[in-house]
Design a protein around this motif. Structure first.
Motif, PDB file in Angstrom:
ATOM      1  N   ALA A  31       2.258   6.839  -6.990  1.00 10.44           N
ATOM      2  CA  ALA A  31       0.803   7.317  -7.467  1.00 10.44           C
ATOM      3  C   ALA A  31       0.744   8.677  -7.829  1.00 10.44           C
ATOM      4  CB  ALA A  31      -0.884   7.021  -6.424  1.00 10.44           C
TER       5      ALA A  31
ATOM      6  N   THR B 237      -7.837  -2.581   1.595  1.00 13.07           N
ATOM      7  CA  THR B 237      -7.085  -2.225   0.275  1.00 13.07           C
ATOM      8  C   THR B 237      -6.457  -3.255  -0.722  1.00 13.07           C
ATOM      9  OG1 THR B 237      -4.602  -2.715   1.334  1.00 13.07           O
ATOM     10  CG2 THR B 237      -6.272  -0.206   2.240  1.00 13.07           C
TER      11      THR B 237
ATOM     12  N   PHE C 272     -11.335   2.501   0.872  1.00 22.01           N
ATOM     13  CA  PHE C 272     -10.956   1.006   0.544  1.00 22.01           C
ATOM     14  C   PHE C 272     -11.524   0.320   1.402  1.00 22.01           C
ATOM     15  CE2 PHE C 272      -7.201   2.148  -2.774  1.00 22.01           C
ATOM     16  CZ  PHE C 272      -8.094   1.994  -4.176  1.00 22.01           C
TER      17      PHE C 272
ATOM     18  N   ILE D 156      -4.308  10.474  -0.941  1.00 26.02           N
ATOM     19  CA  ILE D 156      -3.013   9.514  -0.983  1.00 26.02           C
ATOM     20  C   ILE D 156      -2.409   8.879   1.151  1.00 26.02           C
ATOM     21  CG2 ILE D 156      -0.924   8.980  -1.253  1.00 26.02           C
ATOM     22  CD1 ILE D 156      -3.291   8.078  -3.285  1.00 26.02           C
ATOM     23  N   ARG D 157      -2.550   9.909   1.383  1.00 20.85           N
ATOM     24  CA  ARG D 157      -2.257   9.636   2.662  1.00 20.85           C
ATOM     25  C   ARG D 157      -3.220   9.845   4.006  1.00 20.85           C
ATOM     26  NH1 ARG D 157       2.119  12.551   6.996  1.00 20.85           N
ATOM     27  NH2 ARG D 157       1.114  12.816   9.011  1.00 20.85           N
TER      28      ARG D 157
ATOM     29  N   MET E   1       1.069   4.216  -2.359  1.00 18.32           N
ATOM     30  CA  MET E   1       1.005   5.680  -1.987  1.00 18.32           C
ATOM     31  C   MET E   1       1.788   6.732  -2.583  1.00 18.32           C
ATOM     32  SD  MET E   1      -0.791   4.759   1.780  1.00 18.32           S
ATOM     33  CE  MET E   1       0.196   6.133   2.009  1.00 18.32           C
TER      34      MET E   1
ATOM     35  N   TYR F  14      -6.829   7.006   1.757  1.00 13.90           N
ATOM     36  CA  TYR F  14      -6.151   5.946   0.818  1.00 13.90           C
ATOM     37  C   TYR F  14      -7.184   4.204   1.962  1.00 13.90           C
ATOM     38  CZ  TYR F  14      -4.034   2.258  -0.801  1.00 13.90           C
ATOM     39  OH  TYR F  14      -3.426   0.853  -1.676  1.00 13.90           O
TER      40      TYR F  14
ATOM     41  N   ASP G 202       0.821  -1.467  -0.033  1.00 14.30           N
ATOM     42  CA  ASP G 202       0.109  -0.237   0.081  1.00 14.30           C
ATOM     43  C   ASP G 202       0.750   1.299   0.110  1.00 14.30           C
ATOM     44  OD1 ASP G 202      -2.527  -0.958  -0.210  1.00 14.30           O
ATOM     45  OD2 ASP G 202      -2.358  -1.413   1.886  1.00 14.30           O
TER      46      ASP G 202
END
Length: 318
Positions: free
Chosen positions: A67, A123, A115, A107-108, A64, A111, A60
């Motif tokens: 992306a 995730t 999910f 993202i931080r 992150m 994320y 993951d």
């Protein structure tokens, strides 16, 4: 297929906190958390190992990291590469900067939440490692629980690592304290049998190993009705994919008391009428195998048409 061993079970009452057993379903070297389902049945869920959880986290984090780089490259490849420097495009540049920082924040912090609140409760990293998040009591995974377990990651990981990196760069003792802080919390799953982290304890969640089952022809074929001489109407196949997985676990474990309880729950829910001749009444295991085969065939037939049913609370398939 490996034959399941007889796990060492803790025969506590269902009303108490779920016990932990060893080697469920032939998963040697693992532990299982026994929980009480909404139907009142005690079932073991295989705990995710520390290595699996760490592997999922690494995957993951890589996503992150990659992306934002991909997004940044795409932005740079757009027309007007001088967007941020051109005085005539200051407003557009500011909007793009805000959008980029909002994306970084998602993202931080978002994320994991997005999910884990989805259908798979996992995730991409967890799905690759065949893991998912569940409520510790077997109930519905709530948005509040997902938010809590992921908000705690700031305290468990991001904050101590941030303190450590800044302090070590300045040659400050706080860097080593931040390292100890991070290691203590990151390694916490090694010191409890459920391999839960601080966020799991406070949110009431657990991460379990849920390998995707292949067609279980050893349990039931796709002609479950004819195989056992039992038939079920579409209205009686009133469960979804989650219940199908639970039923498969029940059949693999083959605990008479559990099979009896599950069979009674299903019979009541689908209004099943037992044969008048006592000799024709199937055993609990026979009934469950027949129902498993019929339900699996029904759900997989609908999947071919692009229709899926997550659980019994989802709309019925037509």
């Amino acid at each position: 297929m490996a034959k399941a061993s007889n796990p060492k079970t803790d025969t506590r009452t269902a009303g108490r906190r779920a016990p932990v057993s060893d080697a469920p379903y032939g998963e040697y070297g693992r532990t299982a958390m026994e929980i009480v389902t909404p139907e009142g049945v005690v079932l073991p869920f295989i705990n995710a190992s520390f290595g699996e959880r760490l592997g999922a986290l690494v995957i993951d984090i890589l996503i992150m990291i990659v992306a934002p780089i991909v997004v940044f490259i795409i932005v740079l490849s757009l027309p007007h590469k001088d967007l941020f420097d051109n005085s005539h495009n200051k407003v557009a540049g500011a909007i793009l900067e805000i959008a980029f920082f909002a994306f970084m924040f998602f993202i931080r912090s978002g994320y994991f939440m997005v999910f884990e609140m989805g259908r798979h409760a996992a995730t991409p990293g967890k799905r690759l490692m065949k893991l998912r998040v569940i409520a510790h009591d077997g109930g519905t995974l709530t948005p509040a629980a997902v938010f809590t377990r992921n908000a705690l990651r700031e305290v468990e990981l991001y904050l101590p690592l941030g303190i450590m990196s800044v302090a070590l760069a300045a040659g400050n003792l706080m860097g080593w304290l931040g390292l100890v802080w991070a290691l203590a919390l990151v390694l916490l799953p090694l010191f409890n049998r459920q391999h839960a982290r601080l966020g799991d304890f406070l949110a009431g969640t657990r991460v379990v190993h849920m390998p995707k089952a292949k067609l279980s022809y050893d349990l039931a074929d796709l002609e479950g009705d004819s195989r056992f001489g039992l038939s079920f109407s579409p209205e009686q196949l009133a469960y979804g994919e989650m219940e199908l997985g639970v039923l498969e676990q029940v059949l693999r474990d083959r605990k008479p008391q559990v099979m009896k309880a599950v069979a009674e729950k299903i019979k009541t829910r689908i209004d099943w009428q037992a044969p008048k001749n006592p000799n024709d009444i199937p055993s609990d295991e026979t009934f469950l195998r027949a129902y498993y085969g019929a339900l699996r065939a029904w759900l997989e037939g609908k999947m071919l048409l692009g229709k899926r049913r997550k659980d019994k609370n989802a709309p019925a398939l037509s």
